[in-house]
Motif scaffolding. Structure first.
Motif, PDB file in Angstrom:
ATOM      1  N   THR A  30      -7.067 -11.010  -2.157  1.00 47.79           N
ATOM      2  CA  THR A  30      -7.995 -10.179  -2.914  1.00 47.79           C
ATOM      3  C   THR A  30      -8.641 -10.961  -4.052  1.00 47.79           C
ATOM      4  OG1 THR A  30      -6.127  -9.305  -4.187  1.00 47.79           O
ATOM      5  CG2 THR A  30      -6.904  -7.970  -2.338  1.00 47.79           C
ATOM      6  N   SER A  61      -7.597  -8.530  -9.410  1.00 52.76           N
ATOM      7  CA  SER A  61      -7.378  -8.824  -7.986  1.00 52.76           C
ATOM      8  C   SER A  61      -6.097  -8.193  -7.437  1.00 52.76           C
ATOM      9  CB  SER A  61      -7.338 -10.335  -7.771  1.00 52.76           C
ATOM     10  OG  SER A  61      -8.594 -10.887  -8.097  1.00 52.76           O
ATOM     11  N   TYR A  62      -5.384  -7.460  -8.260  1.00 51.91           N
ATOM     12  CA  TYR A  62      -4.169  -6.774  -7.814  1.00 51.91           C
ATOM     13  C   TYR A  62      -4.487  -5.294  -7.679  1.00 51.91           C
ATOM     14  CZ  TYR A  62      -1.530 -11.036  -8.402  1.00 51.91           C
ATOM     15  OH  TYR A  62      -1.064 -12.316  -8.255  1.00 51.91           O
ATOM     16  N   THR A  63      -4.355  -4.771  -6.452  1.00 51.14           N
ATOM     17  CA  THR A  63      -4.818  -3.404  -6.173  1.00 51.14           C
ATOM     18  C   THR A  63      -3.752  -2.469  -5.623  1.00 51.14           C
ATOM     19  OG1 THR A  63      -5.510  -3.886  -3.901  1.00 51.14           O
ATOM     20  CG2 THR A  63      -7.124  -4.344  -5.660  1.00 51.14           C
ATOM     21  N   GLU A 100       0.848  -1.188   0.000  1.00 51.34           N
ATOM     22  CA  GLU A 100       0.000   0.000   0.000  1.00 51.34           C
ATOM     23  C   GLU A 100       0.886   1.240   0.000  1.00 51.34           C
ATOM     24  OE1 GLU A 100      -2.699  -0.336   3.321  1.00 51.34           O
ATOM     25  OE2 GLU A 100      -3.364  -2.311   2.680  1.00 51.34           O
TER      26      GLU A 100
END
Length: 184
Positions: free
Chosen positions: A170, A121-123, A103
């Motif tokens: 995720t 699904s990669y954030t 993050e």
């Protein structure tokens, strides 16, 4: 999707070789007990991880992680469970290079290749590149994912208690605990 016993054995042998190349000595028993995590996705060499856990108590944990070239451990976090903070972990690169994403402010042109079949699904895309001798600490409950560089990577993980089966991914298709079937 499950892994076959021969797929697991091949990954264990390859991971064992990379660990040896990093100058880390494993016993025969440790080599045979390298965990192969395919995450139930059926593409181990794209999204997977090989690891050996040396110790995991109610206070601390030590592991070595192996990533084949371009292999990705999918995005996940270590949540608080029953009031106990999630795992805090320090990654220390021992061999090769690891591309770590956490993050924070997104890096414009990341070096990793996001697995196309799981792209949504990669954030998190704040990039931290670790080379041998470099380390980074990931706080509890922080979304993160990582990928082996061009030659792969061997990474030592030092952490609070590991409860991998409780990690939150995720990608809803992921099954954290491996299912291994006998070869036909």
């Amino acid at each position: 999707m499950s892994l076959t016993r021969s797929e697991v054995r091949q990954a264990q042998v390859r991971a064992s070789g990379m660990i040896a190349e990093a100058g880390i000595v494993l016993s025969d028993e440790e080599k045979e007990n390298i965990e192969v995590a395919g995450f139930g996705l059926g593409n181990l060499h794209v999204q997977g991880l090989e690891l050996i856990t040396y110790i995991n108590t109610d206070r601390y944990c030590a592991k070595d992680l192996v990533l084949f070239p371009g292999q990705t451990c999918p995005e996940h976090r270590h949540p608080t469970i029953d009031g106990i903070p999630g795992k805090m972990e320090t990654f220390r690169c021992r061999w090769g290079s690891v591309l770590l994403y956490v993050e924070g402010e997104a890096t414009v042109d990341i070096q990793a290749v996001v697995p196309p079949e799981s792209e949504a699904s990669y954030t998190v895309f704040h990039e931290v590149i670790l080379l041998p001798g470099e380390q980074y600490t990931i706080p509890p409950n922080t979304n993160h994912w990582f990928q082996g560089g061009p030659e792969g990577a061997v990474v030592s993980e030092f952490s609070s208690t590991s409860r991998d089966e409780l990690d939150i991914f995720t990608d809803p298709l992921i099954a954290r605990m491996p299912i291994v079937i006998e070869d036909e």
